[in-house]
Design a protein around this motif. Sequence first.
Motif, PDB file in Angstrom:
ATOM      1  N   ASP A  99       1.466  10.799 -63.344  1.00 41.00           N
ATOM      2  CA  ASP A  99       2.181   9.599 -63.792  1.00 41.00           C
ATOM      3  C   ASP A  99       2.257   8.568 -62.661  1.00 41.00           C
ATOM      4  O   ASP A  99       2.132   7.365 -62.894  1.00 41.00           O
ATOM      5  CB  ASP A  99       3.593   9.957 -64.254  1.00 41.00           C
ATOM      6  CG  ASP A  99       3.593  10.913 -65.441  1.00 41.00           C
ATOM      7  OD1 ASP A  99       2.674  10.835 -66.275  1.00 41.00           O
ATOM      8  OD2 ASP A  99       4.515  11.749 -65.514  1.00 41.00           O
ATOM      9  N   VAL A 100       2.450   9.050 -61.452  1.00 48.31           N
ATOM     10  CA  VAL A 100       2.510   8.164 -60.280  1.00 48.31           C
ATOM     11  C   VAL A 100       1.151   7.498 -60.070  1.00 48.31           C
ATOM     12  O   VAL A 100       1.079   6.283 -59.846  1.00 48.31           O
ATOM     13  CB  VAL A 100       2.949   8.938 -59.022  1.00 48.31           C
ATOM     14  CG1 VAL A 100       2.890   8.036 -57.791  1.00 48.31           C
ATOM     15  CG2 VAL A 100       4.344   9.513 -59.205  1.00 48.31           C
ATOM     16  N   ARG A 101       0.073   8.277 -60.154  1.00 42.82           N
ATOM     17  CA  ARG A 101      -1.268   7.706 -59.967  1.00 42.82           C
ATOM     18  C   ARG A 101      -1.562   6.634 -61.004  1.00 42.82           C
ATOM     19  O   ARG A 101      -2.118   5.577 -60.678  1.00 42.82           O
ATOM     20  CB  ARG A 101      -2.325   8.809 -60.001  1.00 42.82           C
ATOM     21  CG  ARG A 101      -2.308   9.689 -58.758  1.00 42.82           C
ATOM     22  CD  ARG A 101      -3.470  10.661 -58.722  1.00 42.82           C
ATOM     23  NE  ARG A 101      -3.416  11.669 -59.759  1.00 42.82           N
ATOM     24  CZ  ARG A 101      -2.794  12.835 -59.655  1.00 42.82           C
ATOM     25  NH1 ARG A 101      -2.149  13.157 -58.533  1.00 42.82           N
ATOM     26  NH2 ARG A 101      -2.808  13.704 -60.654  1.00 42.82           N
ATOM     27  N   ARG A 102      -1.179   6.887 -62.268  1.00 46.24           N
ATOM     28  CA  ARG A 102      -1.392   5.876 -63.320  1.00 46.24           C
ATOM     29  C   ARG A 102      -0.557   4.625 -63.051  1.00 46.24           C
ATOM     30  O   ARG A 102      -1.013   3.497 -63.259  1.00 46.24           O
ATOM     31  CB  ARG A 102      -1.053   6.459 -64.692  1.00 46.24           C
ATOM     32  CG  ARG A 102      -2.135   7.345 -65.263  1.00 46.24           C
ATOM     33  CD  ARG A 102      -1.926   7.617 -66.743  1.00 46.24           C
ATOM     34  NE  ARG A 102      -0.696   8.323 -67.001  1.00 46.24           N
ATOM     35  CZ  ARG A 102      -0.600   9.631 -67.228  1.00 46.24           C
ATOM     36  NH1 ARG A 102      -1.675  10.379 -67.216  1.00 46.24           N
ATOM     37  NH2 ARG A 102       0.569  10.188 -67.456  1.00 46.24           N
ATOM     38  N   PHE A 103       0.676   4.809 -62.621  1.00 44.19           N
ATOM     39  CA  PHE A 103       1.574   3.692 -62.289  1.00 44.19           C
ATOM     40  C   PHE A 103       0.966   2.828 -61.178  1.00 44.19           C
ATOM     41  O   PHE A 103       0.904   1.594 -61.300  1.00 44.19           O
ATOM     42  CB  PHE A 103       2.927   4.273 -61.860  1.00 44.19           C
ATOM     43  CG  PHE A 103       3.906   3.290 -61.287  1.00 44.19           C
ATOM     44  CD1 PHE A 103       4.589   2.406 -62.100  1.00 44.19           C
ATOM     45  CD2 PHE A 103       4.161   3.268 -59.926  1.00 44.19           C
ATOM     46  CE1 PHE A 103       5.509   1.514 -61.571  1.00 44.19           C
ATOM     47  CE2 PHE A 103       5.083   2.388 -59.383  1.00 44.19           C
ATOM     48  CZ  PHE A 103       5.759   1.502 -60.211  1.00 44.19           C
TER      49      PHE A 103
END
Length: 140
Positions: A19-23
């Motif tokens: 989720d962090v990488r997508r953000f």
Amino acid sequence: MTATIHTLAIPSATRYLKDVRRFILRHARKAQLPDDAIEALQLAVDEACTNIIEHAYGGSTKHKVDIAIIVDPTRVMVRIRDRGQPFDQQSYIAPNVVALTRQGQAGGLGVHIIRKLMDQVEYLSEGRTNEIRLTKYRTH
């Protein structure tokens, strides 16, 4: 262009790193960073969050990690905050990458990788709050 700030909070578990990488990808693309800078930023943020989860929080999943991406005309900065054990910069010794590779040792390269990928890295602690700031400048 004024600065824009986008925030995300995740539980302190590595399963949330996707989720962090997508953000980071979404907002770095909006900031029109080049692909190689976006990839470097994603990897550095991933390493920093992993270090927080594993070291600052000792693997406990009962905490949170707060992430903000701040975009302004000159840079893109990611600010990551936690309330775990602070990183001791004074006792950090850069690893011998060749020796670690020869030994087949996994791990121990996170801080080294972060520093190589980013234009600027800052560690701050105030009270119980720790903060790492990872910066990519738009131009050098």
